[in-house]
Design a protein around this motif. Structure first.
Motif, PDB file in Angstrom:
ATOM      1  N   VAL A  49       0.956   7.032  37.690  1.00 35.08           N
ATOM      2  CA  VAL A  49       1.794   7.614  38.740  1.00 35.08           C
ATOM      3  C   VAL A  49       2.503   6.489  39.494  1.00 35.08           C
ATOM      4  N   LEU A  50       1.798   5.418  39.783  1.00 37.53           N
ATOM      5  CA  LEU A  50       2.409   4.277  40.492  1.00 37.53           C
ATOM      6  C   LEU A  50       3.559   3.673  39.684  1.00 37.53           C
ATOM      7  N   ARG A  51       3.402   3.637  38.362  1.00 35.31           N
ATOM      8  CA  ARG A  51       4.433   3.035  37.515  1.00 35.31           C
ATOM      9  C   ARG A  51       5.605   3.968  37.250  1.00 35.31           C
ATOM     10  N   HIS A  52       5.323   5.271  37.024  1.00 35.59           N
ATOM     11  CA  HIS A  52       6.377   6.158  36.536  1.00 35.59           C
ATOM     12  C   HIS A  52       6.791   7.266  37.516  1.00 35.59           C
ATOM     13  N   ALA A  53       6.080   7.380  38.629  1.00 37.25           N
ATOM     14  CA  ALA A  53       6.467   8.333  39.681  1.00 37.25           C
ATOM     15  C   ALA A  53       5.988   7.791  41.025  1.00 37.25           C
ATOM     16  N   PRO A  54       6.401   6.564  41.370  1.00 33.43           N
ATOM     17  CA  PRO A  54       5.879   5.910  42.572  1.00 33.43           C
ATOM     18  C   PRO A  54       6.156   6.679  43.862  1.00 33.43           C
ATOM     19  N   ASP A  55       7.205   7.489  43.852  1.00 32.69           N
ATOM     20  CA  ASP A  55       7.523   8.266  45.046  1.00 32.69           C
ATOM     21  C   ASP A  55       6.468   9.332  45.350  1.00 32.69           C
ATOM     22  N   LEU A  56       5.595   9.626  44.388  1.00 28.37           N
ATOM     23  CA  LEU A  56       4.555  10.642  44.595  1.00 28.37           C
ATOM     24  C   LEU A  56       3.214  10.045  45.053  1.00 28.37           C
ATOM     25  N   ALA A  57       3.092   8.726  45.049  1.00 23.80           N
ATOM     26  CA  ALA A  57       1.808   8.091  45.389  1.00 23.80           C
ATOM     27  C   ALA A  57       1.338   8.462  46.796  1.00 23.80           C
ATOM     28  N   GLU A  58       2.225   8.344  47.763  1.00 20.34           N
ATOM     29  CA  GLU A  58       1.835   8.668  49.149  1.00 20.34           C
ATOM     30  C   GLU A  58       1.507  10.149  49.296  1.00 20.34           C
ATOM     31  N   GLY A  63      -2.666  14.095  50.274  1.00 16.30           N
ATOM     32  CA  GLY A  63      -3.186  15.396  49.868  1.00 16.30           C
ATOM     33  C   GLY A  63      -2.107  16.467  49.733  1.00 16.30           C
ATOM     34  N   THR A  64      -0.854  16.085  49.839  1.00 10.59           N
ATOM     35  CA  THR A  64       0.250  17.027  49.715  1.00 10.59           C
ATOM     36  C   THR A  64       0.393  17.506  48.269  1.00 10.59           C
ATOM     37  N   ILE A  65       0.074  16.639  47.342  1.00  8.17           N
ATOM     38  CA  ILE A  65       0.152  16.952  45.910  1.00  8.17           C
ATOM     39  C   ILE A  65      -1.106  16.403  45.252  1.00  8.17           C
ATOM     40  N   GLY A  66      -1.590  17.110  44.249  1.00 12.42           N
ATOM     41  CA  GLY A  66      -2.778  16.647  43.531  1.00 12.42           C
ATOM     42  C   GLY A  66      -2.432  15.565  42.522  1.00 12.42           C
ATOM     43  N   LEU A  67      -3.438  14.777  42.182  1.00 10.99           N
ATOM     44  CA  LEU A  67      -3.224  13.701  41.214  1.00 10.99           C
ATOM     45  C   LEU A  67      -2.804  14.272  39.856  1.00 10.99           C
ATOM     46  N   ASN A  68      -3.403  15.390  39.462  1.00 11.41           N
ATOM     47  CA  ASN A  68      -3.043  15.975  38.162  1.00 11.41           C
ATOM     48  C   ASN A  68      -1.562  16.341  38.104  1.00 11.41           C
ATOM     49  N   GLU A  69      -1.054  16.926  39.160  1.00 14.14           N
ATOM     50  CA  GLU A  69       0.360  17.310  39.203  1.00 14.14           C
ATOM     51  C   GLU A  69       1.263  16.072  39.181  1.00 14.14           C
ATOM     52  N   ALA A  70       0.907  15.081  39.966  1.00 17.63           N
ATOM     53  CA  ALA A  70       1.675  13.833  39.997  1.00 17.63           C
ATOM     54  C   ALA A  70       1.619  13.135  38.635  1.00 17.63           C
ATOM     55  N   TYR A  71       0.457  13.196  37.989  1.00 15.19           N
ATOM     56  CA  TYR A  71       0.287  12.584  36.673  1.00 15.19           C
ATOM     57  C   TYR A  71       1.183  13.270  35.645  1.00 15.19           C
TER      58      TYR A  71
END
Length: 189
Positions: A49-58, A63-71
């Motif tokens: 997520v940090l590499r390919h969707a860094p805007d979702l890390a925060e 807790g706004t979005i789950g790790l699975n969804e961000a992944y």
């Protein structure tokens, strides 16, 4: 905190520690995994997520979005990036000038492929026209070889704008020489 939030915090901490001079034990994923109480796999997902969707890390940390969804978003972004890179590499091998225009930001990869396709279609159209023209003219010219057709030519009977002149004959001679050279170069029958 959820395991996903902990994994994201750990992955971020790991990315920061990689930029500093730390001992290998302090940076290892396994060591960080044990310290945070999350699996190595979850930290791997957070790292993606940090590499390919860094805007979702925060958003994951908050807790706004789950790790699975961000992944899932990160996986799609990675696949798209790899697909674009593969398309650009293929374009570079087929048409380096178009690839350069994409690299310079002048064209999108989709725009470059559309332009390439249009060029190929125009090239095919021109080849069809040229082939039809040669197939129409050269056999007729070959048929009059050895006949008295040339001796019977009468300029007064020529259709308007289609009279045969010395200049036309010279151009035709040059054209036939060019045709012969092209056939030889291409090893055509």
């Amino acid at each position: 905190m959820t395991k996903g939030q902990l994994a994201m915090i750990t992955a971020k901490a790991r990315s920061f520690s990689e930029h500093e001079q730390r001992s290998p034990g302090e940076r290892s994923v396994r060591s960080l995994s044990e310290q945070a109480g999350v699996s190595v796999g979850r930290i791997g997902q957070a790292s993606m997520v940090l590499r390919h969707a860094p805007d979702l890390a925060e958003a994951v940390i908050n807790g706004t979005i789950g790790l699975n969804e961000a992944y899932s978003v990160a996986q799609k972004n990675k696949a798209q990036a790899e697909s674009s890179e593969a398309q650009l590499a293929r374009l570079r091998s087929e048409d380096p000038q178009l690839a350069d225009r994409v690299a310079e930001g002048e064209l999108t990869i989709q725009g470059a492929w559309a332009e390439r396709k249009a060029r190929q279609e125009e090239d095919l159209r021109q080849r069809r026209v040229a082939t039809n023209l040669l197939c129409e003219i050269l056999p007729a010219l070959a048929q009059i070889r050895g006949s008295r057709t040339f001796a019977q030519y009468d300029p007064e009977l020529a259709p308007p704008g289609r009279a045969v002149t010395r200049e036309v004959i010279e151009h035709a001679t040059t054209a036939l020489a060019e045709v012969a050279a092209a056939w030889k170069d291409r090893d055509l029958p």
